[in-house]
Each structure stands twice: as structure tokens, then as C-alpha cells.
Design a protein around this motif. Structure first.
Motif, PDB file in Angstrom:
ATOM      1  N   VAL A  23       0.867  -1.182   0.000  1.00  0.00           N
ATOM      2  CA  VAL A  23       0.000   0.000   0.000  1.00  0.00           C
ATOM      3  C   VAL A  23       0.899   1.226   0.000  1.00  0.00           C
ATOM      4  O   VAL A  23       1.785   1.354   0.854  1.00  0.00           O
ATOM      5  CB  VAL A  23      -0.928   0.022   1.232  1.00  0.00           C
ATOM      6  CG1 VAL A  23      -1.709   1.337   1.284  1.00  0.00           C
ATOM      7  CG2 VAL A  23      -1.886  -1.166   1.206  1.00  0.00           C
ATOM      8  N   VAL A  24       0.691   2.113  -0.972  1.00  0.00           N
ATOM      9  CA  VAL A  24       1.434   3.368  -1.041  1.00  0.00           C
ATOM     10  C   VAL A  24       0.489   4.496  -0.658  1.00  0.00           C
ATOM     11  O   VAL A  24      -0.579   4.642  -1.247  1.00  0.00           O
ATOM     12  CB  VAL A  24       2.018   3.623  -2.441  1.00  0.00           C
ATOM     13  CG1 VAL A  24       2.840   4.913  -2.453  1.00  0.00           C
ATOM     14  CG2 VAL A  24       2.872   2.442  -2.890  1.00  0.00           C
ATOM     15  N   LEU A  25       0.873   5.280   0.333  1.00  0.00           N
ATOM     16  CA  LEU A  25       0.052   6.382   0.841  1.00  0.00           C
ATOM     17  C   LEU A  25       0.738   7.688   0.462  1.00  0.00           C
ATOM     18  O   LEU A  25       1.766   8.055   1.038  1.00  0.00           O
ATOM     19  CB  LEU A  25      -0.091   6.270   2.360  1.00  0.00           C
ATOM     20  CG  LEU A  25      -1.308   6.942   2.992  1.00  0.00           C
ATOM     21  CD1 LEU A  25      -2.569   6.174   2.661  1.00  0.00           C
ATOM     22  CD2 LEU A  25      -1.134   7.024   4.499  1.00  0.00           C
ATOM     23  N   ASP A  26       0.166   8.398  -0.507  1.00  0.00           N
ATOM     24  CA  ASP A  26       0.791   9.594  -1.063  1.00  0.00           C
ATOM     25  C   ASP A  26      -0.200  10.772  -0.997  1.00  0.00           C
ATOM     26  O   ASP A  26      -1.141  10.825  -1.768  1.00  0.00           O
ATOM     27  CB  ASP A  26       1.193   9.315  -2.513  1.00  0.00           C
ATOM     28  CG  ASP A  26       1.944  10.459  -3.162  1.00  0.00           C
ATOM     29  OD1 ASP A  26       2.240  11.452  -2.477  1.00  0.00           O
ATOM     30  OD2 ASP A  26       2.231  10.342  -4.376  1.00  0.00           O
ATOM     31  N   ASN A  27      -0.033  11.704  -0.107  1.00  0.00           N
ATOM     32  CA  ASN A  27       1.029  11.735   0.867  1.00  0.00           C
ATOM     33  C   ASN A  27       0.430  11.721   2.268  1.00  0.00           C
ATOM     34  O   ASN A  27      -0.784  11.879   2.424  1.00  0.00           O
ATOM     35  CB  ASN A  27       1.940  12.957   0.666  1.00  0.00           C
ATOM     36  CG  ASN A  27       1.188  14.273   0.776  1.00  0.00           C
ATOM     37  OD1 ASN A  27       0.683  14.622   1.839  1.00  0.00           O
ATOM     38  ND2 ASN A  27       1.076  15.001  -0.325  1.00  0.00           N
ATOM     39  N   LEU A  28       1.275  11.573   3.264  1.00  0.00           N
ATOM     40  CA  LEU A  28       0.826  11.381   4.637  1.00  0.00           C
ATOM     41  C   LEU A  28       0.016  12.564   5.145  1.00  0.00           C
ATOM     42  O   LEU A  28      -0.991  12.393   5.833  1.00  0.00           O
ATOM     43  CB  LEU A  28       2.037  11.133   5.540  1.00  0.00           C
ATOM     44  CG  LEU A  28       1.752  10.802   7.002  1.00  0.00           C
ATOM     45  CD1 LEU A  28       0.881   9.565   7.114  1.00  0.00           C
ATOM     46  CD2 LEU A  28       3.060  10.601   7.757  1.00  0.00           C
ATOM     47  N   SER A  29       0.429  13.781   4.802  1.00  0.00           N
ATOM     48  CA  SER A  29      -0.276  14.972   5.290  1.00  0.00           C
ATOM     49  C   SER A  29      -1.691  15.065   4.734  1.00  0.00           C
ATOM     50  O   SER A  29      -2.599  15.561   5.405  1.00  0.00           O
ATOM     51  CB  SER A  29       0.508  16.234   4.925  1.00  0.00           C
ATOM     52  OG  SER A  29       1.782  16.227   5.533  1.00  0.00           O
ATOM     53  N   ALA A  30      -1.889  14.606   3.509  1.00  0.00           N
ATOM     54  CA  ALA A  30      -3.221  14.652   2.907  1.00  0.00           C
ATOM     55  C   ALA A  30      -4.151  13.615   3.517  1.00  0.00           C
ATOM     56  O   ALA A  30      -5.352  13.853   3.649  1.00  0.00           O
ATOM     57  CB  ALA A  30      -3.111  14.442   1.393  1.00  0.00           C
ATOM     58  N   TRP A  31      -3.606  12.475   3.916  1.00  0.00           N
ATOM     59  CA  TRP A  31      -4.437  11.379   4.416  1.00  0.00           C
ATOM     60  C   TRP A  31      -4.624  11.398   5.929  1.00  0.00           C
ATOM     61  O   TRP A  31      -5.527  10.751   6.439  1.00  0.00           O
ATOM     62  CB  TRP A  31      -3.834  10.037   3.998  1.00  0.00           C
ATOM     63  CG  TRP A  31      -4.061   9.699   2.564  1.00  0.00           C
ATOM     64  CD1 TRP A  31      -3.178   9.831   1.535  1.00  0.00           C
ATOM     65  CD2 TRP A  31      -5.258   9.189   1.979  1.00  0.00           C
ATOM     66  NE1 TRP A  31      -3.748   9.439   0.355  1.00  0.00           N
ATOM     67  CE2 TRP A  31      -5.031   9.032   0.600  1.00  0.00           C
ATOM     68  CE3 TRP A  31      -6.508   8.844   2.491  1.00  0.00           C
ATOM     69  CZ2 TRP A  31      -5.993   8.545  -0.277  1.00  0.00           C
ATOM     70  CZ3 TRP A  31      -7.471   8.345   1.620  1.00  0.00           C
ATOM     71  CH2 TRP A  31      -7.213   8.207   0.262  1.00  0.00           C
TER      72      TRP A  31
ATOM     73  N   LEU B  43       5.027   5.156   2.903  1.00  0.00           N
ATOM     74  CA  LEU B  43       4.488   6.475   3.186  1.00  0.00           C
ATOM     75  C   LEU B  43       5.279   7.516   2.408  1.00  0.00           C
ATOM     76  O   LEU B  43       6.506   7.544   2.461  1.00  0.00           O
ATOM     77  CB  LEU B  43       4.581   6.786   4.686  1.00  0.00           C
ATOM     78  CG  LEU B  43       3.909   5.802   5.640  1.00  0.00           C
ATOM     79  CD1 LEU B  43       4.251   6.173   7.088  1.00  0.00           C
ATOM     80  CD2 LEU B  43       2.397   5.782   5.437  1.00  0.00           C
ATOM     81  N   VAL B  44       4.583   8.379   1.695  1.00  0.00           N
ATOM     82  CA  VAL B  44       5.204   9.502   0.999  1.00  0.00           C
ATOM     83  C   VAL B  44       4.940  10.743   1.838  1.00  0.00           C
ATOM     84  O   VAL B  44       3.795  11.028   2.187  1.00  0.00           O
ATOM     85  CB  VAL B  44       4.634   9.667  -0.424  1.00  0.00           C
ATOM     86  CG1 VAL B  44       5.333  10.806  -1.153  1.00  0.00           C
ATOM     87  CG2 VAL B  44       4.771   8.363  -1.204  1.00  0.00           C
ATOM     88  N   HIS B  45       6.000  11.485   2.173  1.00  0.00           N
ATOM     89  CA  HIS B  45       5.858  12.564   3.140  1.00  0.00           C
ATOM     90  C   HIS B  45       6.700  13.759   2.716  1.00  0.00           C
ATOM     91  O   HIS B  45       7.579  13.662   1.845  1.00  0.00           O
ATOM     92  CB  HIS B  45       6.290  12.057   4.520  1.00  0.00           C
ATOM     93  CG  HIS B  45       5.917  12.947   5.660  1.00  0.00           C
ATOM     94  ND1 HIS B  45       4.779  13.720   5.680  1.00  0.00           N
ATOM     95  CD2 HIS B  45       6.563  13.207   6.846  1.00  0.00           C
ATOM     96  CE1 HIS B  45       4.712  14.387   6.816  1.00  0.00           C
ATOM     97  NE2 HIS B  45       5.784  14.092   7.527  1.00  0.00           N
ATOM     98  N   HIS B  46       6.431  14.901   3.340  1.00  0.00           N
ATOM     99  CA  HIS B  46       7.182  16.123   3.087  1.00  0.00           C
ATOM    100  C   HIS B  46       8.385  16.211   4.022  1.00  0.00           C
ATOM    101  O   HIS B  46       8.335  15.761   5.168  1.00  0.00           O
ATOM    102  CB  HIS B  46       6.308  17.360   3.311  1.00  0.00           C
ATOM    103  CG  HIS B  46       5.181  17.478   2.325  1.00  0.00           C
ATOM    104  ND1 HIS B  46       5.380  17.812   1.002  1.00  0.00           N
ATOM    105  CD2 HIS B  46       3.842  17.308   2.468  1.00  0.00           C
ATOM    106  CE1 HIS B  46       4.213  17.845   0.372  1.00  0.00           C
ATOM    107  NE2 HIS B  46       3.269  17.540   1.244  1.00  0.00           N
ATOM    108  N   SER B  47       9.447  16.819   3.531  1.00  0.00           N
ATOM    109  CA  SER B  47      10.579  17.158   4.389  1.00  0.00           C
ATOM    110  C   SER B  47      10.309  18.491   5.073  1.00  0.00           C
ATOM    111  O   SER B  47       9.644  19.372   4.518  1.00  0.00           O
ATOM    112  CB  SER B  47      11.874  17.265   3.567  1.00  0.00           C
ATOM    113  OG  SER B  47      12.229  16.026   3.012  1.00  0.00           O
ATOM    114  N   GLY B  48      10.832  18.642   6.287  1.00  0.00           N
ATOM    115  CA  GLY B  48      10.696  19.894   7.005  1.00  0.00           C
ATOM    116  C   GLY B  48      11.784  20.884   6.607  1.00  0.00           C
ATOM    117  O   GLY B  48      12.606  20.628   5.709  1.00  0.00           O
TER     118      GLY B  48
END
Length: 375
Positions: free
Chosen positions: A174-182, A214-219
Motif C-alpha cells: 500500500v502506497v500512501l501519497d502523501n501522509l499529510s493529505a491522508w 508512506l510519501v511525506h514532506h521534508s521539514g
């Protein structure tokens, strides 16, 4: 029944109505969830013989069944392109970078951000020549919802139920793109408690033998955005970032670095330099890659001959000290480093490495224009 008995019965019934029922109705009892059984420990010998779900490779040593992985990057770096390529390799039994899937396995790609037409273009861009069999690459985009329906929120029990309904029993990844949206509720990203419901969901999928990417943003500091507690549970964490001396004219070029690799050793855990190109005619994407050591070799040699020490070169180029050490060892063996760093020397500030990247010289990608990755 005489009049007195009727009056007494009515009085008792009235009093019971005021107090309320002593026991819940049967229907209410049936609606209540059944408590899960308490956890049980096993004797050492029992555990040794217990049959757990087999952990099998999904994409070489990069990704296994039950793995919980994350790739994070800044905006516009190409994390969705990277994740789609991983997903297609798993779904087709194909190859991505240095890793190959032995068998085709079913993938569910959950996009929570892109418009439907943009997602269609991305999928067509990365679709391999050997297409997935029907049902082996299933995808979701928010535009499939009607205008009144909200995207499920992974931080809530109801949202997890909605997402679980899309996961088939034989799904491998399962690919979750992106974590902040979900995952939109549950508190601030920096709060460790906000991660608790999501980590519980991830562990549930792992017990089923399912891997999650999990696909996520860098800070702002370059690490994954939010609480560092996210990484405690994960098996693999990768960061995509521009090279320190990146020139926009180079197009989509970035460094892939493992910041956590629980089960990777040797070359599998080595940082890579990646380039992504799209043929203007076919609109198909092609990756080229080389190790970070190969990508920085000429620049390490130049800086070493200018008198910089290993840690100074690493800081200048934005790479790990281990990559610099390997490059300098190779350069000394080849006799390419003539100047030894002086411990008492004063190194002046530098703005850029003086040597060109020469990235595409070792690439087998056709000579086409570099891709400008959309933010």
C-alpha cells in the motif's frame, strides 16, 4: 388482578421509569464492540516454532513484505515520481534503479492530493513496457469522490475503516501519497500523540503481511516533517534532496539517501544520485542513477587537492563522510590526490565545488531534455 394490585404495579412501573432501566436493552448490548482478547506471551520454545507470516522480498532488498517505509522530500523534488516507479516495479515484477522484483505482486496506490487528470498523466509517464496484469495496480485519487464526500482521515477510526475497505486480502503493498493529505486530524504533526492512531493502523497492516510506503514532506531542516516518533516504527526511511551544488539547468537531479535502513547492508544502503528525464515525443519517463561516490568523485579529488579535509569536503558537498572517505581512498590508490591536508591550514569559505557534475556521462538514458518536476 384486583384494583390494589393494579395500582401497586403502576406505581412501581412509574418509579422504574424515573430511575431508568437497570440493564441496557439487548439491542444496545449487541451494538457494542466486542473487547479484543488480552495479549499473551509465549514460552521461548513455543515462539521458536510459531508460524508467522513469511517475510518475502517485494523489490530486491529495498522492500519486503511487512516493511513499513517512508520516502520524504521537499516540494517539487520528485517523491511521487519515485513512489510510482517503486509501485510499478512491484506490480509488474520489474526493476527500479538497482533493485528487481522477483514476482509481480498486487499494489494499492492511494493518492490524496493530485487532480485526477494529473494523476493519469503521471501514471502514463511511468507505465513500464510490461504493463501490470488486471487488478495488480489499483489506484485512488480524490477526484473519484463526489463533491459532498470528504477524503477519509487516517487519524480517525472511521477513516481507517474506509481505507481498509480498499485493501484486498492479497494486496502486498500500500502506497500512501502523501501522509499529510491522508492524516489531517489528531493534533499537530510535531506532537508524538498525533502519530498514535496511525502507528496502530500500520502495525495492523504489518500483521496481515502487507508492506506500506508512506510519501511525506521534508521539514525546513531537511528531515521528515513532524514528530521524530514516526521513524521509531519504520524499517526504511529515505530522503530525496537536491545536491548541494545543484544547478536548475540540470533538470530533475537529486540524491537519494537512507537515513534509516534496518535490514539493509552494503551497497543496498548506499546513497545514490538520480536523474529523471522525460522524452518529449513519447512523454515516457526514464531514470538513470549512479552511486553517490561516483557522482562526487571528481569533486572530492578537486577539493582534496585544494587542501580540504574529509569532514570539510563532506560539508562542502552535502554528502556523508563515508562517501568522501571511499572516494579519497580510491583517488589515492589512483594517484590523483597530490596534496595532503595541513592540520594548521586555514580554509577559506567556498561557495560551490569547482568541478562539473558530469552526471549524464555514465547514463544510458537517451539524450532528451531534462524534466522540470512539477511542485
Amino acid at each position: 388482578m384486583n384494583a390494589r394490585t393494579i395500582e401497586e404495579y403502576n406505581a412501581m412501573a412509574s418509579k422504574l421509569d424515573e430511575v431508568g432501566p437497570a440493564f441496557p436493552a439487548l439491542a444496545d448490548i449487541e451494538d457494542q464492540p466486542t473487547a479484543p482478547p488480552p495479549p499473551k506471551a509465549m514460552d521461548l520454545h513455543q515462539l521458536a516454532g510459531h508460524k508467522f507470516k513469511e517475510r518475502t522480498p517485494l523489490l530486491g532488498n529495498l522492500l519486503h513484505s511487512q516493511d513499513l517505509a517512508m520516502v520524504h522530500a521537499g516540494r517539487g523534488i520528485g517523491k511521487t515520481h519515485w513512489a510510482l516507479s517503486v509501485a510499478f516495479a512491484v506490480a509488474t515484477g520489474g526493476t527500479f534503479l538497482r533493485w528487481t522484483a522477483l514476482n509481480a505482486r498486487k499494489v494499492l496506490y492511494l493518492d490524496g492530493e493530485l487532480p485526477g487528470q494529473v494523476m493519469q498523466k503521471r501514471l502514463a509517464m511511468h507505465l513500464p513496457d510490461r504493463e501490470p496484469l488486471p487488478g495488480y495496480f489499483r489506484t485512488f485519487t480524490p477526484d473519484l469522490l463526489d463533491s459532498e464526500t470528504l477524503l477519509p482521515d487516517l487519524a480517525t477510526a472511521r477513516g481507517q475503516e474506509a481505507i481498509n475497505s480498499m485493501i484486498e486480502e492479497d494486496t502486498a503493498l500500500v502506497v500512501l501519497d502523501n501522509l499529510s493529505a491522508w492524516a489531517r486530524s489528531g493534533g499537530r504533526e510535531n506532537d508524538a500523540e498525533s502519530w498514535a492512531p496511525i502507528s496502530a493502523w500500520l502495525l495492523g497492516l504489518r500483521r496481515r503481511g502487507i508492506a506500506v510506503l508512506l510519501v511525506h514532506h521534508s521539514g525546513k531542516g531537511g528531515e521528515q516533517r513532524g514528530t521524530s516518533k514516526k521513524e521509531d516504527l519504520l524499517d526504511v526511511v529515505l530522503k530525496l534532496a537536491r545536491p548541494s551544488d545543484y544547478d536548475p539547468k540540470e533538470g530533475s537531479v537529486f540524491v537519494m539517501e537512507f537515513t534509516k535502513a534496518r535490514n539493509l547492508i552494503g551497497e543496498d544502503a548506499e546513497s545514490l544520485e538520480l536523474a529523471l528525464k522525460v522524452d518529449e515525443g513519447t512523454k515516457r519517463a526514464t531514470w538513470s542513477w549512479k552511486t553517490a561516490t561516483e557522482g562526487t568523485f571528481s569533486r572530492v579529488v578537486a577539493l582534496a587537492n585544494d587542501g580540504l579535509k574529509q569532514h570539510e569536503i563532506a560539508e562542502e558537498l552535502g554528502v556523508n563522510k563515508s562517501n568522501v572517505s571511499r572516494a579519497m581512498k580510491k583517488a589515492r590508490e589512483l594517484g590523483l590526490i597530490s596534496k595532503q591536508p595541513d592540520a594548521k591550514s586555514c580554509v577559506v569559505a567556498r561557495t560551490k565545488a569547482t568541478q562539473p557534475r558530469n552526471f549524464y556521462e555514465t547514463s544510458d538514458v537517451e539524450d532528451v531534455e531534462p524534466l522540470e518536476v512539477e511542485p
